[in-house]
Design a protein around this motif. Structure first.
Motif, PDB file in Angstrom:
ATOM      1  N   TRP A 124      -6.774   6.025  -3.915  1.00 59.59           N
ATOM      2  CA  TRP A 124      -5.580   5.234  -3.598  1.00 59.59           C
ATOM      3  C   TRP A 124      -5.604   3.897  -3.778  1.00 59.59           C
ATOM      4  CZ3 TRP A 124      -5.865   9.491  -2.284  1.00 59.59           C
ATOM      5  CH2 TRP A 124      -4.393  10.789  -1.957  1.00 59.59           C
ATOM      6  N   ILE A 135      -4.876  -0.912  -4.164  1.00 60.35           N
ATOM      7  CA  ILE A 135      -3.822  -1.908  -4.347  1.00 60.35           C
ATOM      8  C   ILE A 135      -4.598  -2.650  -4.994  1.00 60.35           C
ATOM      9  CG2 ILE A 135      -1.970  -3.161  -2.706  1.00 60.35           C
ATOM     10  CD1 ILE A 135      -1.861  -1.672  -0.766  1.00 60.35           C
ATOM     11  N   ARG A 157       1.304  -7.595  -6.703  1.00 57.44           N
ATOM     12  CA  ARG A 157       0.915  -6.427  -5.837  1.00 57.44           C
ATOM     13  C   ARG A 157       1.891  -4.812  -5.816  1.00 57.44           C
ATOM     14  NH1 ARG A 157       2.470  -3.900  -0.552  1.00 57.44           N
ATOM     15  NH2 ARG A 157      -0.002  -3.604   0.772  1.00 57.44           N
ATOM     16  N   PHE A 200       1.024  -0.650  -6.563  1.00 60.80           N
ATOM     17  CA  PHE A 200      -0.446  -0.154  -5.547  1.00 60.80           C
ATOM     18  C   PHE A 200      -0.608   1.570  -7.447  1.00 60.80           C
ATOM     19  CE2 PHE A 200       2.491  -0.739  -3.099  1.00 60.80           C
ATOM     20  CZ  PHE A 200       2.197  -0.161  -1.956  1.00 60.80           C
ATOM     21  N   ASP A 232       1.345   1.319 -11.266  1.00 56.08           N
ATOM     22  CA  ASP A 232       2.866   0.432 -10.951  1.00 56.08           C
ATOM     23  C   ASP A 232       3.218  -0.517 -12.384  1.00 56.08           C
ATOM     24  OD1 ASP A 232       5.341   0.558 -11.296  1.00 56.08           O
ATOM     25  OD2 ASP A 232       5.535  -0.107  -8.956  1.00 56.08           O
ATOM     26  N   LEU A 265      11.101   0.991  -4.818  1.00 57.61           N
ATOM     27  CA  LEU A 265       9.540   0.297  -3.838  1.00 57.61           C
ATOM     28  C   LEU A 265       8.713   1.028  -2.944  1.00 57.61           C
ATOM     29  CD1 LEU A 265       8.714  -1.559  -7.210  1.00 57.61           C
ATOM     30  CD2 LEU A 265       8.358   0.641  -7.420  1.00 57.61           C
ATOM     31  N   ARG A 266       9.915   0.291  -1.680  1.00 60.39           N
ATOM     32  CA  ARG A 266       9.105  -0.354  -0.272  1.00 60.39           C
ATOM     33  C   ARG A 266       9.949   1.380  -0.146  1.00 60.39           C
ATOM     34  NH1 ARG A 266      12.476  -5.205  -0.549  1.00 60.39           N
ATOM     35  NH2 ARG A 266      14.354  -3.552  -0.586  1.00 60.39           N
ATOM     36  N   GLU A 279       6.233   3.102  -0.359  1.00 56.40           N
ATOM     37  CA  GLU A 279       5.715   2.599   0.311  1.00 56.40           C
ATOM     38  C   GLU A 279       5.519   3.367   2.609  1.00 56.40           C
ATOM     39  OE1 GLU A 279       3.644  -1.908   1.402  1.00 56.40           O
ATOM     40  OE2 GLU A 279       5.462  -1.686   0.022  1.00 56.40           O
ATOM     41  N   LYS A 280       6.782   2.806   2.528  1.00 60.25           N
ATOM     42  CA  LYS A 280       7.365   3.997   3.946  1.00 60.25           C
ATOM     43  C   LYS A 280       6.158   5.333   4.025  1.00 60.25           C
ATOM     44  CE  LYS A 280       9.331   4.286   7.788  1.00 60.25           C
ATOM     45  NZ  LYS A 280       8.998   5.276   8.221  1.00 60.25           N
ATOM     46  N   SER A 329       4.275   6.913   2.125  1.00 60.07           N
ATOM     47  CA  SER A 329       3.043   6.970   1.881  1.00 60.07           C
ATOM     48  C   SER A 329       2.305   6.196   3.436  1.00 60.07           C
ATOM     49  CB  SER A 329       2.539   5.508   0.640  1.00 60.07           C
ATOM     50  OG  SER A 329       2.881   5.798  -0.341  1.00 60.07           O
ATOM     51  N   GLU A 330       2.989   5.588   3.967  1.00 62.26           N
ATOM     52  CA  GLU A 330       2.484   5.385   5.486  1.00 62.26           C
ATOM     53  C   GLU A 330       2.894   6.421   6.500  1.00 62.26           C
ATOM     54  OE1 GLU A 330       4.670   1.945   6.668  1.00 62.26           O
ATOM     55  OE2 GLU A 330       3.734   0.571   5.474  1.00 62.26           O
ATOM     56  N   TYR A 361      -2.861   5.191   4.611  1.00 65.63           N
ATOM     57  CA  TYR A 361      -2.990   3.326   4.955  1.00 65.63           C
ATOM     58  C   TYR A 361      -3.924   3.810   5.663  1.00 65.63           C
ATOM     59  CZ  TYR A 361       0.284   1.323   2.095  1.00 65.63           C
ATOM     60  OH  TYR A 361       0.872   1.673   1.016  1.00 65.63           O
TER      61      TYR A 361
END
Length: 109
Positions: free
Chosen positions: A26, A28, A48, A50, A70, A95-96, A99-100, A102-103, A108
């Motif tokens: 994975w 960025i 930016r 992923f 993406d 998209l946010r 990302e959330k 994924s966290e 990460y």
């Protein structure tokens, strides 16, 4: 090709997982589009995104690679795709959320 269009292209590896004969990475990408990219002229705008690489390994060598990223988000950030304001808000929220999630699942770490 990418470095001609995006001279400041930077890769950050988020996570690598290997299982059996497969390895997934994975990552960025960040950078600024200065030259032609996928047929689109340079915009001098940053982006930016992923993405992932899925490698298949046999006898210690990579025999297959699947790359996903993406591209829609990148084209929007670079100004090559124009969405209506409401659509853009929904897409950026989506998209946010990705990302959330994924966290939350530890991507990460």
């Amino acid at each position: 090709y990418m470095h001609r269009a995006v001279p400041d292209l930077h890769y950050d590896i988020i996570k690598i997982v290997a299982e059996g004969d497969e390895v997934i990475v994975w990552w960025i990408w960040t950078g600024t589009q200065e030259g032609e990219l996928f047929g689109f002229p340079g915009t001098n705008r940053p982006f930016r995104i992923f993405g992932t690489n899925l490698f298949t390994i046999q006898n210690g060598k990579i025999v297959n690679t699947l790359i996903t990223f993406d591209s829609l988000s990148m084209l929007i950030q670079l100004g090559h795709v124009d969405l209506e304001s409401a659509e853009k808000v929904l897409l950026m929220q989506y998209l946010r959320n990705i990302e959330k999630i994924s966290e939350d699942v530890g991507l990460y770490r």
